[in-house]
Scaffold this active site. Structure first.
Site, PDB file in Angstrom:
ATOM      1  CB  SER A 279      -1.617  -0.270   0.973  1.00  0.00           C
ATOM      2  OG  SER A 279      -0.057   0.643   2.449  1.00  0.00           O
ATOM      3  CG  ASP A 280       1.667   5.905  -1.091  1.00  0.00           C
ATOM      4  OD1 ASP A 280       2.540   5.508  -0.950  1.00  0.00           O
ATOM      5  OD2 ASP A 280       2.094   6.592  -1.891  1.00  0.00           O
ATOM      6  CD1 TRP A 281       2.288   7.436   5.597  1.00  0.00           C
ATOM      7  CD2 TRP A 281       4.762   6.634   5.015  1.00  0.00           C
ATOM      8  NE1 TRP A 281       2.484   7.960   7.278  1.00  0.00           N
ATOM      9  CE2 TRP A 281       4.290   7.304   6.909  1.00  0.00           C
ATOM     10  CE3 TRP A 281       5.612   6.247   5.198  1.00  0.00           C
ATOM     11  CZ2 TRP A 281       4.638   7.246   7.475  1.00  0.00           C
ATOM     12  CZ3 TRP A 281       6.287   6.965   6.255  1.00  0.00           C
ATOM     13  CH2 TRP A 281       6.490   6.980   7.333  1.00  0.00           C
TER      14      TRP A 281
END
Ligand code: NOJ
Length: 742
Positions: A279-281
């Site tokens: 996932s992104d942050w």
């Protein structure tokens, strides 16, 4: 010879398959031993405390969690000393599963290369691949297994600060660069000690954020998705990219992180991607703020179901997946699939054989910032500079000048050359790492040239107190070089701007310098296309220097004095004003195309501005001149299984050697859906000595004529095509046509 090559290739692929089988066996054996909690641990990624681009997990217990096998990967832990320390904790866990260390190695590690957008301006795929190779070698020597790069988002909106991190607006160029970067990062194969896993991001359409505002929503047709935005991802996958990162935005109402269509149907389905998706942050948790998931548990459900394998910094999987499994909402098979994908990579990297193999301090000392690496950085930096204007042959400068005034807020700066995403250099003693523009100029000029300096103003703010000194300084010189632009952190993540004019009073400083009557050379340092109409219209010479990295000063000096003849071409269209955005070269014609750029009335135009950009895609000058002539097509009618050879003469008719990026554009005149007015379909960067000519050849095949038709099938349609050879998208030198038969 051919036989041996085929045989060798066959043996290599049999060996790779056998190796994969044994890895799969090992993964399955290990999986059988894992508790549900340990499996979920592998899907969990935390940051170290170095730097962050979002809120950090408040978890003082990180180290204990590693010992319990509850964390699969860390980001922002750099250096062999620290990666070793953290790995030692993982080795205390029951199953001793090594940690993966990830880092945003975007344009170099310690040796910093030009920002990716600048590198794209080089149109030099070998140089771009080498830049990624050097970055990988340095990062891997410093304990890193995995870079969060390349970013392959198409950038058609310079308000979006992250255009600096991509390859610009064009899908074809972007795909070639995506491929080169993945090859560069991953080298020959994962597990080599100079390779890191690439992470292709952000899947998908993050760069199409509405209004250019970072993290914003995207509403996009399936056609545009496939035609413009997905191909660079596919190219990166074809290059063997080990991992993908999803994105913060929603696509047509569904956040990318929870998007089944993107991750399950396209990436892991149609494209058969075998690596894993991170996932992104915090993007799993952010699905709550999107209004898509009612709480973190629902977000965890949506993300894992949609195919997001690893949770970066949301703590959503860690605290919710076990419960979701126990409730029967998420099957263990889904978890197992994600865990297997991650474990496979850990095996491929050789971490189960030796978890410390990337944490060798001696290798680190040898690799970081070594002279070879800096040489590569200088080479790419020179190639990334774009000469926008050069009236009266103002450039190159003579080496016999008596006095040069080097003016502007960026001249003596170090960090300003680094741009965003250069986080691995220590904040102290920047001058040990970076060659400032002033240093570069001093390295270049001889004893007989006097170098004067005045700052003039800051990058931002409205203080003009320094103008007087700058004017006095300029008046004493034979030539004025004025270095202006954006600060290193004005483009990048969360750095969207609504105003793209040169910040502060810098353009007033340009006016003041021009008013001295001296020849003025402008250096524009920026992470995106800026708007600077006065400067563009009035300064005799302009170099767009972007942010060039640790060798910036030397690269700029080489170009200023003609030791390198600039060869960069713009990978993004430069607008006249923000109101033209999004502006890109490969647009449709419309039913009322403006016949010329000043046409008004009931045609597609603005009443207060031209349609044309200030500087078009593919544009860039040289100190020499190139002549294009003698276009020949091997045929004017082809069947779909045939090729056309396009050839022409390129001649260097100037006085010095140079490189030209020759661009092949195609226009499909009619289609089942309308086609762009022209589309880049090939290019070559050609080096010619003064007076030299070469025959340049391109091959057009069915692939180059194909597009997603009205049924969204990739195909070429019979009919008439134009083929154009250009020095830019707006400077077509040669043109012809052919027909594709039924
Ligand atoms: C957020 C950014 O969007 C992403 O590109 C980056 O890799 C992560 N932060 C980790 O720093």
């Amino acid at each position: 010879m051919k036989k041996i090559t085929t045989m060798t290739l066959l043996m290599i692929s049999i060996f790779a398959m056998a190796q994969q089988q044994t890895i799969d066996q090992k993964v399955n054996d290990l999986l059988k031993k894992m508790t549900l909690e340990e499996k979920i641990g592998q899907l969990n990624q935390y940051t170290g405390d170095n730097q962050a681009t979002g809120p950090i997990t408040i978890n003082p217990n990180k180290q204990n969690e590693i010992k319990q096998g509850l964390i699969g990967s860390m980001l922002n832990i750099i250096g062999t000393k620290y990666t070793r320390q953290y790995q030692e904790l993982a080795m205390q866990s029951r199953l001793k599963i090594p940690l993966l260390f990830a880092q945003d190695v975007i344009h170099g590690y310690k040796t910093t290369f030009p920002i990716p957008l600048a590198e794209a301006a080089s149109w030099d795929l070998a140089a771009i691949e080498l830049a990624a190779r050097v970055a990988a070698t340095e990062a891997a020597s410093s304990g890193i297994h995995w870079t969060f790069a390349p970013m392959v988002d198409i950038g058609r909106d310079p308000r979006w600060g992250r255009v600096m991190e991509g390859a610009g607006e064009d899908t074809y160029l972007g795909s070639k660069i995506a491929y080169a970067r993945v090859k560069g990062f991953q080298g020959n194969k994962l597990g080599d000690l100079n390779s890191v896993m690439a992470c292709v991001k952000h899947f998908a359409v993050y760069g199409a954020a509405t209004g250019g505002r970072d993290y914003n929503s995207v509403d996009m047709s399936e056609r545009m998705l496939w035609e413009t935005y997905l191909p660079p991802f596919k190219a990166a996958l074809d290059a063997g990219a080990a991992t993908f990162m999803n994105s913060f935005n929603d696509l047509n109402g569904i956040p990318a992180t929870g998007n089944v269509h993107l991750q399950r149907d396209i990436l892991k389905g149609k494209w058969n991607f075998q690596g894993f998706v991170v996932s992104d942050w915090g993007s799993i948790g952010e699905m709550v703020a999107h209004g898509y998931s009612k709480d973190l548990k629902a977000a965890a459900y949506s993300a894992i179901t949609a195919g997001s394998d690893m949770d970066m910094e949301s703590n959503a999987y860690r605290y919710n997946l076990a419960e979701l499994v126990k409730e029967g909402k998420v099957s263990v098979d889904v978890i197992d699939d994600a865990v297997k994908r991650i474990l496979r990579k850990k095996f491929e990297l050789g971490l189960f054989d030796d978890p410390y193999r990337y944490s060798d301090g001696k290798r680190e000392t040898k690799e970081l910032n070594n002279p070879e690496n800096r040489k590569a950085a200088l080479d790419v930096a020179k190639k990334s500079i774009v000469l926008l204007k050069n009236e009266n042959e103002t450039l190159p400068l003579s080496k016999n000048l008596k006095t040069i005034a080097f003016i502007g807020p960026i001249v003596k700066e170090y960090k300003a050359n680094m741009g965003f995403w250069a986080v691995e250099l220590p904040e102290v003693n920047y001058n040990k790492w970076v060659v400032s523009q002033w240093d570069g100029m001093q390295n270049k000029v001889g004893k007989n040239t006097k170098l004067l300096y005045a700052k003039g103003c800051e990058v931002t703010g409205d203080n003009k107190d320094g103008f007087a000194e700058a004017i006095v300084t300029a008046k004493q010189a034979d030539v004025v070089i004025l270095s202006i632009g954006e600060k290193h952190d004005m483009s990048g993540e969360a750095k969207s701007r609504s105003d793209l004019h040169l910040p502060g009073v810098q353009e007033d400083l340009v006016k003041a310098m021009i008013a001295t009557g001296k020849p003025v050379v402008i250096l524009v340092n920026a992470g995106r296309p800026l708007v600077f109409n006065y400067t563009a219209d009035n300064a005799p010479a302009i170099l767009y220097t972007w942010w060039l990295g640790t060798e910036a000063g030397n690269a700029i000096a080489d170009v200023l004095f003609g030791d390198y003849n600039p060869s960069g071409k713009l990978p993004m269209t430069f607008p006249r004003e923000v109101g033209q955005i999004p502006i890109y070269y490969n647009h449709f014609s419309t039913g009322r195309p403006a016949p010329d750029e000043d046409a008004k009335g009931y045609v597609s135009s603005y009443i207060d501005l031209k349609n044309s950009p200030k500087f078009p895609f593919g544009y860039g000058l040289s100190y020499t001149k190139f002549d294009y002539s003698g276009l020949k097509l091997s045929s004017v009618k082809i069947k779909s299984n045939e090729n056309i050879k396009v050839s022409f003469q390129l001649s260097n008719v100037g006085k010095v050697a140079g490189e030209e990026v020759v661009q092949l554009y195609i226009k499909d005149k009619f289609g089942s859906v309308v086609r762009p007015i022209l589309e880049l379909r090939d290019f070559q960067k050609v080096k010619l000595k003064a007076g030299e000519s070469k025959t340049i050849e391109f091959t057009i095949d069915k692939e180059k004529l194909s597009f997603y038709n009205d049924k969204l099938e990739w195909n070429a349609e019979p009919g008439d095509f134009e083929v154009m050879i250009g020095a830019s998208s707006a400077n077509i030198k040669l043109k012809s046509g052919f027909e594709l038969l039924e």
